[in-house]
Design a protein around this motif. Structure first.
Motif, mmCIF file in Angstrom:
data_model
loop_
_atom_site.group_PDB
_atom_site.id
_atom_site.type_symbol
_atom_site.label_atom_id
_atom_site.label_comp_id
_atom_site.label_asym_id
_atom_site.label_seq_id
_atom_site.Cartn_x
_atom_site.Cartn_y
_atom_site.Cartn_z
ATOM 1 N N ILE A 185 0.862 -1.184 0.000
ATOM 2 C CA ILE A 185 0.000 0.000 0.000
ATOM 3 C C ILE A 185 0.899 1.235 0.000
ATOM 4 C CG2 ILE A 185 -1.884 -1.194 1.201
ATOM 5 C CD1 ILE A 185 -1.216 0.424 3.691
ATOM 6 N N ILE A 186 0.468 2.243 -0.746
ATOM 7 C CA ILE A 186 1.275 3.451 -0.919
ATOM 8 C C ILE A 186 0.559 4.631 -0.286
ATOM 9 C CG2 ILE A 186 2.269 5.008 -2.650
ATOM 10 C CD1 ILE A 186 2.269 2.369 -4.466
ATOM 11 N N LEU A 187 1.310 5.445 0.429
ATOM 12 C CA LEU A 187 0.735 6.597 1.121
ATOM 13 C C LEU A 187 1.504 7.855 0.735
ATOM 14 C CD1 LEU A 187 0.804 4.660 4.479
ATOM 15 C CD2 LEU A 187 -1.219 5.008 3.053
ATOM 16 N N TYR A 188 0.772 8.925 0.443
ATOM 17 C CA TYR A 188 1.406 10.197 0.078
ATOM 18 C C TYR A 188 1.666 11.031 1.326
ATOM 19 C CZ TYR A 188 1.068 9.914 -5.018
ATOM 20 O OH TYR A 188 1.248 9.593 -6.333
ATOM 21 N N THR A 194 -1.362 6.579 9.265
ATOM 22 C CA THR A 194 -2.188 5.684 8.442
ATOM 23 C C THR A 194 -1.492 4.327 8.312
ATOM 24 O OG1 THR A 194 -3.064 7.557 7.195
ATOM 25 C CG2 THR A 194 -3.340 5.395 6.206
ATOM 26 N N GLU A 239 -1.223 2.619 12.118
ATOM 27 C CA GLU A 239 -2.473 2.214 12.759
ATOM 28 C C GLU A 239 -3.012 0.896 12.210
ATOM 29 O OE1 GLU A 239 -3.739 6.843 13.279
ATOM 30 O OE2 GLU A 239 -4.966 5.533 12.026
ATOM 31 N N ASP A 264 -5.749 13.697 15.060
ATOM 32 C CA ASP A 264 -5.524 14.799 14.130
ATOM 33 C C ASP A 264 -6.721 15.723 13.998
ATOM 34 O OD1 ASP A 264 -3.434 12.741 12.301
ATOM 35 O OD2 ASP A 264 -2.830 14.662 13.111
ATOM 36 N N MET A 295 -6.131 1.137 14.452
ATOM 37 C CA MET A 295 -7.310 1.575 13.723
ATOM 38 C C MET A 295 -8.070 0.402 13.124
ATOM 39 S SD MET A 295 -9.091 4.132 13.104
ATOM 40 C CE MET A 295 -8.211 5.687 13.180
ATOM 41 N N ASN A 345 -12.520 5.025 7.422
ATOM 42 C CA ASN A 345 -12.254 6.373 6.908
ATOM 43 C C ASN A 345 -11.251 6.338 5.764
ATOM 44 O OD1 ASN A 345 -9.894 5.832 8.247
ATOM 45 N ND2 ASN A 345 -9.697 7.858 9.182
ATOM 46 N N VAL A 346 -11.113 5.170 5.123
ATOM 47 C CA VAL A 346 -10.067 5.004 4.112
ATOM 48 C C VAL A 346 -10.635 4.945 2.691
ATOM 49 C CG1 VAL A 346 -8.270 3.457 3.236
ATOM 50 C CG2 VAL A 346 -8.508 3.838 5.694
ATOM 51 N N ASP A 365 -0.548 11.843 -10.988
ATOM 52 C CA ASP A 365 -0.201 12.602 -9.789
ATOM 53 C C ASP A 365 -1.163 13.766 -9.556
ATOM 54 O OD1 ASP A 365 1.806 10.969 -9.040
ATOM 55 O OD2 ASP A 365 3.435 12.259 -9.717
ATOM 56 N N ILE A 419 -4.285 12.302 -8.086
ATOM 57 C CA ILE A 419 -4.061 11.899 -6.694
ATOM 58 C C ILE A 419 -3.971 13.125 -5.784
ATOM 59 C CG2 ILE A 419 -2.441 10.753 -5.115
ATOM 60 C CD1 ILE A 419 -1.860 8.749 -7.391
ATOM 61 N N ASN A 420 -3.369 14.214 -6.280
ATOM 62 C CA ASN A 420 -3.330 15.428 -5.461
ATOM 63 C C ASN A 420 -4.744 15.930 -5.159
ATOM 64 O OD1 ASN A 420 -0.573 15.418 -5.272
ATOM 65 N ND2 ASN A 420 -0.247 16.849 -6.960
ATOM 66 N N GLN A 426 -6.172 13.562 -2.509
ATOM 67 C CA GLN A 426 -5.593 13.811 -1.183
ATOM 68 C C GLN A 426 -6.199 15.070 -0.553
ATOM 69 O OE1 GLN A 426 -2.683 10.643 -0.780
ATOM 70 N NE2 GLN A 426 -3.103 12.273 0.651
ATOM 71 N N ASP A 441 -8.279 14.972 2.833
ATOM 72 C CA ASP A 441 -7.752 15.699 3.979
ATOM 73 C C ASP A 441 -8.832 16.611 4.565
ATOM 74 O OD1 ASP A 441 -5.624 16.283 5.727
ATOM 75 O OD2 ASP A 441 -5.225 18.149 4.647
ATOM 76 N N ARG A 480 -8.515 9.070 5.081
ATOM 77 C CA ARG A 480 -7.166 8.668 4.715
ATOM 78 C C ARG A 480 -7.184 8.046 3.324
ATOM 79 N NH1 ARG A 480 -4.207 8.442 9.582
ATOM 80 N NH2 ARG A 480 -5.139 10.020 10.918
ATOM 81 N N VAL A 481 -6.043 8.060 2.667
ATOM 82 C CA VAL A 481 -5.943 7.529 1.301
ATOM 83 C C VAL A 481 -4.866 6.457 1.244
ATOM 84 C CG1 VAL A 481 -5.424 8.100 -1.108
ATOM 85 C CG2 VAL A 481 -6.642 9.754 0.333
ATOM 86 N N ILE A 482 -5.185 5.290 0.706
ATOM 87 C CA ILE A 482 -4.143 4.308 0.399
ATOM 88 C C ILE A 482 -4.174 4.051 -1.102
ATOM 89 C CG2 ILE A 482 -4.279 3.236 2.690
ATOM 90 C CD1 ILE A 482 -5.623 0.822 1.424
ATOM 91 N N ILE A 483 -2.993 3.893 -1.675
ATOM 92 C CA ILE A 483 -2.869 3.743 -3.124
ATOM 93 C C ILE A 483 -2.335 2.351 -3.437
ATOM 94 C CG2 ILE A 483 -1.681 4.640 -5.173
ATOM 95 C CD1 ILE A 483 -1.624 7.350 -3.487
ATOM 96 N N PRO A 532 -11.027 -2.769 5.723
ATOM 97 C CA PRO A 532 -12.129 -1.816 5.853
ATOM 98 C C PRO A 532 -11.810 -0.557 5.035
ATOM 99 C CG PRO A 532 -11.231 -2.480 8.001
ATOM 100 C CD PRO A 532 -10.252 -2.895 6.965
#
Lengths: 335, 335
Positions: A95-98, A113, A116, B25, B51, B62-63, B77, B80-81, B84, B88, B93-96, B118
């Protein structure tokens, strides 16, 4: 009520073990057709494997978390391809996180992220963590490796090119082509990651060995960006002193090239450009740029290998990956 | 034994509620200094929020999972920006996950990595799923949106540019600049995603409205790659018929440009190139390329917004995002 492996076994007539193997992407003990039937049935019944529950029970995760900067370097994809390859071979998931662009809060969100969730470890790609976030990472007891970034104190695990060797090799190559007045541009020689400082050290060593006296304006510092290349060339242009320049990244090299284009400086006849990185960007521009080409794929592959194999090993591991020269358009000076 | 929020509250003297807010956060109810103390203490004690356990209990994640191709398009990119940013803002949260390069197994691994955990939903970036994988996705009951890809049957949620409008707008613009013989290059007009077919339709419509008779060799199909651009230009070169070309992607445009460079065809004087995408690549090459610039950031932002807001809504949502012209180097033909 959720669909289980038993339901699928019942529906298809295959054993629970076979269904489990197919749905876990294991190979070798069932035919393609068996797999097709089981997968179709699983899809039809709406089967959803709850891996998080499994991982919580076993406390063993098969997930590698990769943290990258949001404004990614153009070589990140090569590193990630190496990571994916090794993870796939070892039946791990990625899994990739920015982590934002040098933003403390974004880094912390990416880190949390990852932390957790059940993961086997973290790879950080060229991410220069803020001290507060580094503290969170090091106190997490989760194995981690930094990739394509190195540190002064050698107290963190990292896998990167040998940056002093990059500077040394680049400079020596240009000297071997007859250049004596050689610039080095776009690098940061002061930040906590000492990439730039090491490259500059290798550059100075090569000059010294060749008996060339370094002039201070040959060094044009920057932040590895396109704009750093543009600014560096403007400064060089005032002195008209150098015949070759080592660019700290492909983008720095292209910034220099385009500014030469604007100022009608012929590349490579009047100025040879040797960039560092060697991504596909070097082949998109005209003339194509020569480079010291780093093996980013291997960094990712090896980092993942170490993460998977050495999860209990706390010894610091700093690996230097070697690089090669890709010569496309350099001017040779005959003396 | 693992460290809890209560342990941190006890150690720092803050309330459990405050510690919880800081570590989640959340903002606004505590000072920077409070946050610093709590975070430092949490790091010192080795606190790790679990989590996955929380999410399993509450069944609310929340993913947002984002699936991309491994050989990424140069606009991923930007998408993805946008993702994100919205995530935010909404405290998600974001996983790629990388889905290989049109590889059925890699797609399935990425999908199952997402579905086994999840998540609140999935965004698929220009990923053209194999039917077997699409079946897994649609039967999962997890909300999803495709981004920057569209489908013929309109039975899947997607957010993309209006591709017919892109073809129409590009062609009309070139006609307005005096061009009559206009090529269209590098697009696939046959695959299940009908991006290319729609653009070609818009192109034909604009020609028809201007009374220009389409010639079949003006269409040079391809796969949106650099090589498609090179091949297209070689084919155009045999006829020397067109004065302008619409490239299906920035890479197609650069392939055409570099092949013009090799064949000594002056761009834009002899051939105007108008690319589709409009990423930063257009500004790296010389001359810079004009483009129909797509709003990829907005696609990502909007896709995430829909995913978060409409998780219970099964109506199909197809959104067209508008684009703008970025004119840098086009030749105007006076008649």
């Amino acid at each position: 009520m959720s669909v289980t492996i038993k339901d699928i076994a019942k529906e298809t007539g295959f054993s629970v073990a076979t269904v489990s193997r197919v749905l876990s992407d294991k190979t070798g003990f069932f035919s393609q057709q068996t797999a097709a039937i089981i997968n179709e049935t699983a899809a039809k019944l709406g089967y959803k494997k709850n891996m998080a529950a499994t991982e919580l029970v076993t406390q063993k995760s098969n997930v590698v978390a990769v943290i990258v900067n949001s404004t990614k370097t153009n070589f990140s994809d090569q590193i990630i391809n190496g990571i994916q390859k090794k993870a796939d071979e070892a039946e791990k998931r990625v899994i990739i996180l920015y982590a934002g662009d040098r933003d403390e809060r974004s880094q912390r969100i990416a880190l949390s992220t990852a932390l957790e969730r059940p993961i086997l470890g973290i790879l950080l790609l060229s991410v220069d963590l803020f001290p507060s976030n580094l503290a969170i990472l090091t106190s997490s007891n989760i194995p981690f490796y930094f990739i394509s970034i190195s540190f002064k104190d050698n107290m963190l695990n990292y896998i990167a090119s040998d940056d002093q060797e990059i500077g040394y090799q680049a400079t020596n190559y240009l000297i071997s082509q007859g250049h004596k007045n050689i610039g080095i541009a776009g690098l940061n020689i002061e930040n906590s990651a000492h990439t730039g400082a090491l490259r500059f050290k290798g550059y100075q060593k090569a000059l010294r060995e060749a008996g060339i006296v370094f002039k201070s304006d040959w060094l044009q510092t920057g932040d590895y960006s396109y704009e750093s290349g543009v600014t560096a060339l403007q400064n060089y242009y005032l002195k008209k002193d150098i015949t070759a320049v080592i660019a700290a990244s492909d983008l720095v090299g292209i910034g220099i090239l385009n500014e030469c284009n604007r100022l009608k400086i012929n590349v490579p006849a009047e100025l040879s450009i040797l960039t560092t990185d060697g991504t596909s960007l070097c082949e998109l521009v005209r003339p194509q740029l020569s480079s010291i080409t780093q093996d980013f794929y291997r960094m990712g592959y090896l980092g993942t290998t170490y993460l998977i194999n050495n999860t209990q090993n706390n010894a610091y591991t700093n690996i230097a990956i070697s690089q090669r020269q890709s010569v496309k358009s350099l001017n040779k000076i005959e003396h």
